[in-house]
Design a protein around this motif. Sequence first.
Motif, PDB file in Angstrom:
ATOM      1  N   GLU A  49      -0.689   3.312   2.244  1.00  0.00           N
ATOM      2  CA  GLU A  49      -0.251   2.237   1.350  1.00  0.00           C
ATOM      3  C   GLU A  49       1.267   2.264   1.183  1.00  0.00           C
ATOM      4  N   SER A  52       2.982   0.986   4.423  1.00  0.00           N
ATOM      5  CA  SER A  52       2.818  -0.458   4.601  1.00  0.00           C
ATOM      6  C   SER A  52       3.672  -1.252   3.610  1.00  0.00           C
ATOM      7  N   CYS A  55       8.057  -2.494   4.051  1.00  0.00           N
ATOM      8  CA  CYS A  55       8.665  -3.726   4.547  1.00  0.00           C
ATOM      9  C   CYS A  55       9.250  -4.553   3.402  1.00  0.00           C
TER      10      CYS A  55
END
Length: 132
Positions: A49, A52, A55
Amino acid sequence: MNQCRVIYRGAVSGISVLSWDFGQFEEDMVQICMKILDLNFKHKRDPAEDVSARCNPIYVSRVITNMINSDTTYGVLNGNWSSDYKYGFPPTHWNGSYAILKQWYSSFYKTVKYGQCWVFAGVLCSGTFTSG
């Protein structure tokens, strides 16, 4: 994306200008900044998590802000607004981020002593430029 810029320090009654070397182009700066990200508590709780979410520049900025402060485990800098710097360097010793981050990294993530607002800001900007 300049390596050196100006940082302002002081108070309302007297602001001074300091040249600051952000060090984002140093050979191992990306590795150091990635280690800062990997040592944050969110990464330890859920690595997938956390990675990800990287970004998102807001997320990365918040993680780096949290990790620059020594109040967290593996925090980079310890703040000191007294005049007792016997266990480290006075904040005025620093003129760039790389020396601080390199010391933290080379000591296996032992908090660097000492910083104040402009030092925290310089290191935060270096980590954000490099990681973001």
